[in-house]
Design an enzyme around this catalytic site. Sequence first.
Site, mmCIF file in Angstrom:
data_model
loop_
_atom_site.group_PDB
_atom_site.id
_atom_site.type_symbol
_atom_site.label_atom_id
_atom_site.label_comp_id
_atom_site.label_asym_id
_atom_site.label_seq_id
_atom_site.Cartn_x
_atom_site.Cartn_y
_atom_site.Cartn_z
ATOM 1 N N CYS A 442 18.596 22.625 60.048
ATOM 2 C CA CYS A 442 17.532 23.111 59.153
ATOM 3 C C CYS A 442 17.588 24.612 58.917
ATOM 4 C CB CYS A 442 16.168 22.757 59.728
ATOM 5 S SG CYS A 442 15.925 21.002 59.791
ATOM 6 N N GLU A 444 19.325 26.982 61.439
ATOM 7 C CA GLU A 444 20.044 27.696 62.482
ATOM 8 C C GLU A 444 21.356 28.281 61.965
ATOM 9 O OE1 GLU A 444 18.446 24.413 62.585
ATOM 10 O OE2 GLU A 444 19.387 23.673 64.401
#
Lengths: 801, 307
Positions: A442, A444
């Site tokens: 998502c 990182e």
Amino acid sequence: MNKKLLPEGIERSVRTKKLNEAMRGIKPSICVERARLVTESYKKSEGAPNIIKRALALSHVLENMTIFIDEDELIVGNHASKPRSAPLFPEFGSFDKKELDMMPTRKVDTLQITEDDKKYLLEEIYPWWKNKNTGDMAKHYIDEKIMEVLNSPYRVFDPISRTRSGYGHYIPNIETILKKGFIGIENEAKDNLSKLDILDPDYTEKSHFYKAVLIIVDGVKKFSLRFSDLSKKMADETNDDRRKKELMIISEVCQRVPYYPANSFYEALQSYWFTMLIDYISQNGSAISAGRFDEFIGPYYDNDIKKGIIVREEARELLEALWVKHSDVIKAGTYSSARNNGGFATTINIVLSGIGRDGSDITSDFSYLCLEAESSVFNSEPNVSIRVHPDTPDSFIHRVLEILVEKEGGKLPLFNDAAIVDALCADGAELEDARDYAIVGCVEPTPSGNTMGITNACYFNLGKCLELALYNGVCTFSGQQMGPKTGNAEDFTTFEQVLEAYQKQVHYFTDMMVSSLNSIEKLHAQFGQHIYTSMLLDGCLENGKDCTSGGAKYNYIGVQGVGVADVGDSLTAIKKLVFEEKQITMNELLDAMKNNFEGNEVLQQILINKSPKYGNDIAEADEMVAWAAEQYCRCFDDKYDFRNGKFRPGLFCLSSNTPLGRQVGALPSGRLSGTPLADGGVSPKHGMDTHGPTAAAKSVAKLDHGLAVNGVNFNLKFLPSILQTEEDRQKLVDLIRGYFSLGGFHIQFNILTPEKLIDAQKHPERYRSLVVRVAGYSAFFVELDRDIQNEIISRTLQQVS
Amino acid sequence: MIKKDKINPQGMVFDIQRYSIHDGPGIRTIVFLKGCPLRCKWCSNPESQEMKPQVFFVKSRCIRCGLCVKNSKNGEVTMGEEGIEIHRNSINSNDLGWVDVCPTKALSIKGKLMSVDEVVDIVMKDEVFYRQSNGGVTLSGGEPLTQRDFSLELLKHIHGKGLSTAIETTGAVPWDSLLAVAPYTDLFLYDFKHWNDEEHIKYTGISNAQIIDNLKKLAETGANILVRVPLIPGVNDTEESINKTMDILKGIGINKLALLPFHQYGSGKYDSVGISYEMKDKEPPKEDHVAKLQKMIADAGFKSDYN
Ligand code: SF4
């Protein structure tokens, strides 16, 4: 439009719609085939080194699993025996009867399963794996004292799902496969194997590793050839001329890739898909991410366009056919992990745009084409992210915002190149690798193709730590002495004592989390080698070492703090109302909290309204949240796992703020017991940011995002009416750029749907920040008369439809 | 109440709204000032009209805890069947402790005396966004020029920082007020309610003569003016009415005109400040009608940009 490569006879939009509707129409189910094949293979290879067992098992699956090509597909390769079904991974862990029974009825990630399959799993598959899978073996690895904490339903962190799950969470080096093919990997492995020094103390492990690689390359080659044969056979059998030609092309493409280098755009797409898919077949980790898709596919597109092999529209047709395929990959998780992540979140992240390794903008015509594909398909997979830097064309961001309004938002987060590249460099990455970062899952950021990031190893409940700090380490739900005895808050005479108690709780549990994760990584290194993954990571082949043992160039492990906004707002309230203004006593506060503010709503309202809240650009409140964020992140300054993998803190939560919130009692911010913690890691608590988006963005940027290098999440909610005209969009582009110039890592827009607004009517307290803007006037949506709210809802309906 | 101090004037501010995007170029903050010579029946900011601070009550937030009642010394508020009842005649604006104790913010005070520096400190919080977007600050109201000295100082400050300044004005102020702020104002958003004086008086309470006269003079100074007509169904929304308006504007050298379609978003605020509202049942103009009028305006050669 005349096609050049594909036969005429079907429009792009028609095919895409057909493929997408077919995919969306499937009821997800469980597939037991992989479990059967893996078990068969393990039984046959008993006694062999674990890494060889794992290689043989994967090859066995690739050679024997059911394969199929669906109607009008152009990109082929299926994840399990039926579309959109979840294969099982008994080598990592089993599901008990209760979990299996729940799967068809549970509210998140509902999965169909037949009684026969259930019986087969419970009687034939899982019994064989008892005490042999990593999930079962974990009990021998994690410290008993830590297990005591983890056994509580109100635990501060929960790494157990890591024991039952593959790694996922990394970005494979797709570019190498496109350029060199798996034959390149094969040659390198053979070469390195032949050059191994028999006196090398690690000779045994290294030679096992290379042999395992060669076993898998063989399986990969056979896998694609099976598709080539199938396609050929289907071509022979069909009477549809157009489809016959398409199937012949597919057959030729699958003859070559991914074993040989890709020679065309079509081959590049197919090679990409096989390469990604096989990793998803090999392990049950999620968030194996594509990386910089436009950067590595773009050159093939440009080349084919230039050579006149393909036209833009049919390139888009292929691209959209590929886009749809991403939804085929779903994983079966336990109810609790499904609740944390929600909605079959495989999260195959694709990143577009940004700066290249040399520092210049890479946005190309193909980047725009990818946005078009995204807008046509718009499923939750792939999870498309946008990199932004000062040279990113405004027009590219405009297109992103247009799609968000059309599609009701909630996707296409934007990432800040300048801040992220700096942070990655500070974290030890070389400049070129940092510039080549992409997004895992998502939010990182890690370098691409060379990093085993394990970016979502564990969530850490900061809200719970505050609760424990206020009750001398005792859990308010269970009465268990969960944390250290840091003193009775009633006896605290200064605010510093509150802070001190809180810090001690955080330290105590972060240390435990680090230790338990380290144990789990050891377990994986011994029993859960990720050989195929290692083949796609720079460093592993050179080192002759699996990525689970630290073979990759960069190793990290990501741990997310959840609830900084709740903690910060709570601390501010204590500081201001209890210690500075002495409006309330600590006793009163704790009493009210214990009763979940029942009978003392006035006190709850004072806590909510009379103490400043994070998200309004008010120094007093923002600094407290920034303090909590830094305090958490600094806990990992000197923490490494045995792979020399640095523990990287993040501040994001996906949907875990809801289940984590259930473990936390009432808080001094006025938050009720068991309710969700603030959503989106660094976002202000919902409804509390009442000073508009610039104020919220400034508050968020006051946190040092560089410390939370594993990623942060900032969500902003809007009514679609603020993005109606190009001029409106430009203002939002400027808002993004302004926020990024202040160092923000990430921003995502949730364009509110009519349904959300109806929810706002029911729960005004969650939507207090929602503003209706017209010239010379603004008002909070929830404070408008009901009939006017209804009018806005009906207009919102028109704008998005 | 407002100090007549030209050097350090104080302003009666009722709201400061960041990320305003429909009131001038770029990202802006609107500073809303109290006091207005007009009483337009469609006003969407009824709390702006009076100069003095006003108690504002948002019923949906009230939890009927009775704290305000307990703290009201002169019977300003009592608890009735349907929740609290405010008795505005008993309110003493120097004694508003009973408002401050409200734990839910159901009760608040609209109108706060602020120094120029205080306002500048707040609006400059978004400097990074103004610079990024070529935005700035817009003064609105009420009629900001009823607080002429304060508006002037504030505009000077913001303008001096190289940021864009705008002012939303009714034009119903002495000419020298407009003249004074003109050098520091990059954009005038000039309201034009009705071309016909009788109608103007009927709906706003005052004549349009000064407004038109000021507009003409302001145009002669070369100021950047965007005229905005609040489009009120049944009042000024016929093609004829727009044509007449355009005739007047052309005659005085105005070439930029925009429409602000009537909306009901302000209706709830009438109850909140205890003022009666006559337009409760009026529908907003139809979108296609607005579009048609906008096309007419564009065809007549009017622009509607901010630059
Ligand atoms: S103090 Fe506020 S919440 Fe309580 S009764 Fe008065 S207005 Fe309502």
